[in-house]
Motif scaffolding. Structure first.
Motif, PDB file in Angstrom:
ATOM      1  N   HIS A  89       0.910  -1.252  -0.075  1.00 14.75           N
ATOM      2  CA  HIS A  89       0.005   0.074   0.040  1.00 14.75           C
ATOM      3  C   HIS A  89       0.842   1.089   0.127  1.00 14.75           C
ATOM      4  N   LEU A  90       0.363   2.394  -0.464  1.00 14.41           N
ATOM      5  CA  LEU A  90       0.924   3.497  -0.440  1.00 14.41           C
ATOM      6  C   LEU A  90       1.286   3.764   0.847  1.00 14.41           C
ATOM      7  N   THR A  91       2.594   4.616   0.931  1.00 11.31           N
ATOM      8  CA  THR A  91       2.727   5.083   2.281  1.00 11.31           C
ATOM      9  C   THR A  91       1.984   6.635   2.311  1.00 11.31           C
ATOM     10  N   PRO A  92       2.080   7.042   3.663  1.00  4.95           N
ATOM     11  CA  PRO A  92       1.046   8.604   3.892  1.00  4.95           C
ATOM     12  C   PRO A  92       1.961   9.631   2.871  1.00  4.95           C
ATOM     13  N   ALA A  93       3.023   9.732   2.652  1.00  5.27           N
ATOM     14  CA  ALA A  93       3.663  10.674   1.649  1.00  5.27           C
ATOM     15  C   ALA A  93       3.223  10.454   0.253  1.00  5.27           C
ATOM     16  N   GLU A  94       3.228   8.961  -0.342  1.00  3.66           N
ATOM     17  CA  GLU A  94       2.769   8.756  -1.490  1.00  3.66           C
ATOM     18  C   GLU A  94       1.464   8.915  -1.693  1.00  3.66           C
ATOM     19  N   LYS A  95       0.643   8.757  -0.746  1.00  3.49           N
ATOM     20  CA  LYS A  95      -0.928   8.549  -0.865  1.00  3.49           C
ATOM     21  C   LYS A  95      -1.097  10.607  -1.028  1.00  3.49           C
ATOM     22  N   ALA A  96      -0.364  11.267  -0.111  1.00  2.00           N
ATOM     23  CA  ALA A  96      -0.602  12.731  -0.221  1.00  2.00           C
ATOM     24  C   ALA A  96      -0.029  13.192  -1.561  1.00  2.00           C
ATOM     25  N   GLU A  97       0.819  12.687  -2.210  1.00  2.00           N
ATOM     26  CA  GLU A  97       1.315  13.234  -3.305  1.00  2.00           C
ATOM     27  C   GLU A  97       0.233  12.704  -4.526  1.00  2.00           C
ATOM     28  N   SER A  98      -0.240  11.515  -4.496  1.00  2.00           N
ATOM     29  CA  SER A  98      -1.186  11.014  -5.418  1.00  2.00           C
ATOM     30  C   SER A  98      -2.476  11.978  -5.367  1.00  2.00           C
ATOM     31  N   GLU A  99      -2.780  12.415  -4.133  1.00  2.00           N
ATOM     32  CA  GLU A  99      -4.052  13.001  -3.812  1.00  2.00           C
ATOM     33  C   GLU A  99      -3.819  14.471  -4.470  1.00  2.00           C
ATOM     34  N   ARG A 100      -2.705  15.074  -4.371  1.00  2.00           N
ATOM     35  CA  ARG A 100      -2.182  16.456  -4.933  1.00  2.00           C
ATOM     36  C   ARG A 100      -2.208  16.471  -6.344  1.00  2.00           C
ATOM     37  N   ILE A 101      -1.548  15.178  -7.105  1.00  2.00           N
ATOM     38  CA  ILE A 101      -1.711  15.122  -8.412  1.00  2.00           C
ATOM     39  C   ILE A 101      -3.157  15.252  -8.919  1.00  2.00           C
ATOM     40  N   THR A 102      -4.004  14.321  -8.184  1.00  2.00           N
ATOM     41  CA  THR A 102      -5.477  14.338  -8.673  1.00  2.00           C
ATOM     42  C   THR A 102      -6.058  15.688  -8.684  1.00  2.00           C
ATOM     43  N   ARG A 103      -5.873  16.483  -7.328  1.00  2.00           N
ATOM     44  CA  ARG A 103      -6.329  17.723  -7.220  1.00  2.00           C
ATOM     45  C   ARG A 103      -6.030  18.636  -8.518  1.00  2.00           C
ATOM     46  N   ASP A 104      -4.680  18.897  -8.734  1.00  2.00           N
ATOM     47  CA  ASP A 104      -4.024  19.486  -9.544  1.00  2.00           C
ATOM     48  C   ASP A 104      -4.639  19.307 -10.936  1.00  2.00           C
ATOM     49  N   PHE A 105      -4.862  18.004 -11.198  1.00  2.00           N
ATOM     50  CA  PHE A 105      -5.584  17.611 -12.431  1.00  2.00           C
ATOM     51  C   PHE A 105      -6.913  18.146 -12.563  1.00  2.00           C
ATOM     52  N   ASP A 106      -7.644  17.906 -11.578  1.00  2.00           N
ATOM     53  CA  ASP A 106      -9.145  18.540 -11.463  1.00  2.00           C
ATOM     54  C   ASP A 106      -9.060  20.004 -11.587  1.00  2.00           C
ATOM     55  N   GLU A 107      -8.154  20.762 -11.051  1.00  2.00           N
ATOM     56  CA  GLU A 107      -8.245  22.283 -11.059  1.00  2.00           C
ATOM     57  C   GLU A 107      -7.938  22.524 -12.589  1.00  2.00           C
ATOM     58  N   GLU A 108      -6.944  21.967 -13.204  1.00  2.00           N
ATOM     59  CA  GLU A 108      -6.524  22.447 -14.501  1.00  2.00           C
ATOM     60  C   GLU A 108      -7.845  21.626 -15.525  1.00  2.00           C
ATOM     61  N   LEU A 109      -8.380  20.827 -15.202  1.00  2.00           N
ATOM     62  CA  LEU A 109      -9.569  20.314 -16.089  1.00  2.00           C
ATOM     63  C   LEU A 109     -10.943  21.433 -15.886  1.00  2.00           C
ATOM     64  N   ARG A 110     -10.866  22.098 -14.732  1.00  2.00           N
ATOM     65  CA  ARG A 110     -12.096  22.783 -14.476  1.00  2.00           C
ATOM     66  C   ARG A 110     -11.687  24.327 -15.252  1.00  2.00           C
ATOM     67  N   ARG A 111     -10.421  24.595 -15.053  1.00  2.00           N
ATOM     68  CA  ARG A 111     -10.080  25.904 -15.724  1.00  2.00           C
ATOM     69  C   ARG A 111     -10.110  25.791 -17.478  1.00  2.00           C
ATOM     70  N   THR A 112      -9.790  24.752 -17.798  1.00  2.00           N
ATOM     71  CA  THR A 112      -9.955  24.497 -19.250  1.00  2.00           C
ATOM     72  C   THR A 112     -11.392  24.578 -19.547  1.00  2.00           C
ATOM     73  N   LEU A 113     -12.196  23.998 -18.854  1.00  2.00           N
ATOM     74  CA  LEU A 113     -13.764  23.777 -19.174  1.00  2.00           C
ATOM     75  C   LEU A 113     -14.368  25.157 -18.941  1.00  2.00           C
ATOM     76  N   GLY A 114     -13.786  26.188 -18.112  1.00  2.00           N
ATOM     77  CA  GLY A 114     -14.263  27.594 -17.800  1.00  2.00           C
ATOM     78  C   GLY A 114     -15.127  27.269 -16.512  1.00  2.00           C
ATOM     79  N   LEU A 115     -14.727  26.401 -15.855  1.00  2.00           N
ATOM     80  CA  LEU A 115     -15.837  26.177 -14.654  1.00  2.00           C
ATOM     81  C   LEU A 115     -15.285  26.819 -13.423  1.00  2.00           C
TER      82      LEU A 115
END
Length: 115
Positions: A89-115
């Motif tokens: 299983h992911l370590t806490p640091a790996e999990k936090a990094e994975s969640e950060r990447i997901t958040r960044d991707f979501d934010e970029e997608l929202r910006r691209t869609l104008g949301l």
């Protein structure tokens, strides 16, 4: 498969997957599962009635009923093996990094869609 109790099921899952992401009201503190996050739940609904299901957003979803705990545990083991791959299983640091990447991707997608 031989008879499998909930405690034995949890032991097998910990050996194969590192945790036992299942729970049962009849066996508190045996599994590592969290019913709130949708992990599989084994509950006894009466004499010789064992139900496997999950709870999602407060709604119970029944997957199957069995006449014995052993059969229900065998079903759970089969489901977990089909749906999860063994591994560390992911370590806490790996999990936090994975969640950060997901958040960044979501934010970029929202910006691209104008949301």
């Amino acid at each position: 498969m031989q008879d499998l109790t909930f405690e034995q099921l949890c032991g097998v899952l910990r050996e194969e997957f590192g945790s036992a992401r299942v729970s049962s009201p009849q066996h508190p503190r045996v599994g590592d599962g969290d019913p709130v996050t949708g992990d599989l739940i084994l509950r006894e609904d009466g004499p010789s009635v064992f139900v496997v299901g999950a709870q999602d957003r407060g709604q119970w979803s029944e997957l199957a009923r069995f006449p014995s705990e052993s059969e229900a545990c065998a079903f759970i083991l089969d489901q977990v093996r089909k749906n999860h791959r063994p591994g560390v299983h992911l370590t806490p640091a790996e999990k936090a990094e994975s969640e950060r990447i997901t958040r960044d991707f979501d934010e970029e997608l929202r910006r691209t869609l104008g949301l």
